[in-house]
Motif scaffolding. Sequence first.
Motif, PDB file in Angstrom:
ATOM      1  N   PHE A   8      36.205  37.877  46.361  1.00  0.00           N
ATOM      2  CA  PHE A   8      36.985  39.813  47.061  1.00  0.00           C
ATOM      3  C   PHE A   8      36.573  40.075  48.083  1.00  0.00           C
ATOM      4  CE2 PHE A   8      35.274  39.398  41.911  1.00  0.00           C
ATOM      5  CZ  PHE A   8      37.014  39.212  41.649  1.00  0.00           C
ATOM      6  N   GLY A   9      37.388  40.934  48.450  1.00  0.00           N
ATOM      7  CA  GLY A   9      36.921  41.044  49.941  1.00  0.00           C
ATOM      8  C   GLY A   9      36.755  42.681  50.429  1.00  0.00           C
ATOM      9  N   ILE A  10      36.390  43.263  51.342  1.00  0.00           N
ATOM     10  CA  ILE A  10      35.942  44.462  51.625  1.00  0.00           C
ATOM     11  C   ILE A  10      37.605  45.336  51.410  1.00  0.00           C
ATOM     12  CG2 ILE A  10      35.779  46.170  53.326  1.00  0.00           C
ATOM     13  CD1 ILE A  10      33.553  44.670  54.633  1.00  0.00           C
ATOM     14  N   GLY A  11      37.390  46.155  50.545  1.00  0.00           N
ATOM     15  CA  GLY A  11      38.667  47.481  50.154  1.00  0.00           C
ATOM     16  C   GLY A  11      39.162  47.086  48.780  1.00  0.00           C
ATOM     17  N   ASP A  12      39.064  45.157  48.063  1.00  0.00           N
ATOM     18  CA  ASP A  12      38.884  45.049  46.622  1.00  0.00           C
ATOM     19  C   ASP A  12      38.736  46.077  46.160  1.00  0.00           C
ATOM     20  OD1 ASP A  12      41.010  43.116  47.889  1.00  0.00           O
ATOM     21  OD2 ASP A  12      39.304  41.631  47.115  1.00  0.00           O
ATOM     22  N   VAL A  13      39.463  46.481  45.081  1.00  0.00           N
ATOM     23  CA  VAL A  13      39.163  47.383  43.427  1.00  0.00           C
ATOM     24  C   VAL A  13      39.107  46.095  42.408  1.00  0.00           C
ATOM     25  CG1 VAL A  13      40.105  49.115  42.286  1.00  0.00           C
ATOM     26  CG2 VAL A  13      41.252  48.979  44.803  1.00  0.00           C
ATOM     27  N   VAL A  14      37.414  46.268  42.083  1.00  0.00           N
ATOM     28  CA  VAL A  14      36.701  45.485  40.882  1.00  0.00           C
ATOM     29  C   VAL A  14      36.306  46.410  40.169  1.00  0.00           C
ATOM     30  CG1 VAL A  14      36.617  43.568  42.514  1.00  0.00           C
ATOM     31  CG2 VAL A  14      34.981  45.408  42.274  1.00  0.00           C
ATOM     32  N   ARG A  15      36.269  45.792  39.069  1.00  0.00           N
ATOM     33  CA  ARG A  15      35.973  46.025  37.764  1.00  0.00           C
ATOM     34  C   ARG A  15      34.767  45.455  36.991  1.00  0.00           C
ATOM     35  NH1 ARG A  15      37.647  44.042  32.484  1.00  0.00           N
ATOM     36  NH2 ARG A  15      39.938  43.162  32.931  1.00  0.00           N
ATOM     37  N   HIS A  16      33.564  46.128  36.165  1.00  0.00           N
ATOM     38  CA  HIS A  16      32.369  45.221  36.653  1.00  0.00           C
ATOM     39  C   HIS A  16      33.131  44.773  34.494  1.00  0.00           C
ATOM     40  CE1 HIS A  16      28.911  43.873  34.289  1.00  0.00           C
ATOM     41  NE2 HIS A  16      28.189  44.160  35.553  1.00  0.00           N
ATOM     42  N   ARG A  17      32.551  43.014  34.887  1.00  0.00           N
ATOM     43  CA  ARG A  17      33.084  42.680  33.496  1.00  0.00           C
ATOM     44  C   ARG A  17      32.860  42.854  32.204  1.00  0.00           C
ATOM     45  NH1 ARG A  17      30.672  38.468  30.643  1.00  0.00           N
ATOM     46  NH2 ARG A  17      28.963  37.518  32.922  1.00  0.00           N
ATOM     47  N   PHE A  26      32.234  47.520  49.584  1.00  0.00           N
ATOM     48  CA  PHE A  26      32.397  47.861  51.408  1.00  0.00           C
ATOM     49  C   PHE A  26      31.619  46.980  51.314  1.00  0.00           C
ATOM     50  CE2 PHE A  26      29.165  50.394  49.117  1.00  0.00           C
ATOM     51  CZ  PHE A  26      27.749  50.880  49.830  1.00  0.00           C
ATOM     52  N   ASP A  27      30.736  46.216  51.436  1.00  0.00           N
ATOM     53  CA  ASP A  27      30.041  45.007  51.951  1.00  0.00           C
ATOM     54  C   ASP A  27      29.874  44.235  50.971  1.00  0.00           C
ATOM     55  OD1 ASP A  27      28.937  44.472  54.180  1.00  0.00           O
ATOM     56  OD2 ASP A  27      27.178  45.246  53.993  1.00  0.00           O
ATOM     57  N   VAL A  28      30.326  42.774  52.294  1.00  0.00           N
ATOM     58  CA  VAL A  28      29.707  41.572  50.711  1.00  0.00           C
ATOM     59  C   VAL A  28      28.703  40.557  51.389  1.00  0.00           C
ATOM     60  CG1 VAL A  28      30.413  39.144  49.557  1.00  0.00           C
ATOM     61  CG2 VAL A  28      32.179  40.967  50.751  1.00  0.00           C
ATOM     62  N   ASP A  29      27.549  40.426  50.539  1.00  0.00           N
ATOM     63  CA  ASP A  29      26.332  39.260  51.193  1.00  0.00           C
ATOM     64  C   ASP A  29      26.354  38.087  50.566  1.00  0.00           C
ATOM     65  OD1 ASP A  29      24.967  41.596  52.087  1.00  0.00           O
ATOM     66  OD2 ASP A  29      23.668  41.976  50.473  1.00  0.00           O
TER      67      ASP A  29
END
Length: 111
Positions: A8-17, A26-29
């Motif tokens: 996934f990338g910044i700005g993607d809308v996701v949900r917890h499985r 808003f950030d990725v490690d």
Amino acid sequence: MKIRNAKFGIGDVVRHRIHPFRGVIFDVDPEFANTEEWWNAIPADVRPSRDQPFYHLFAESADTEYVAYVSEQNLVADDSGVPIRHPQVRALMTPDAAGTYHWKVDAGIVH
């Protein structure tokens, strides 16, 4: 060290499985980068691997908005099309026609 690309990338809308919340990234490690205290607070039987991307989310549940830190294995794309109500998303980001959020130019975010 194995190099992994983030799903996934910044700005993607996701949900917890598993848990009932969703949010905007808003950030990725590239791998776990939080505290040992945070890590040890996760029950060992559900603790994710450290060597995967972890995502910072402007998250929301039915009752509240907050910031979450979630492993890639626990996220799935949210294609519901329902706008995110989180106040920081509304203040700092705007959605495009596809539902992906982008930083507002006037939000003072340096890229």
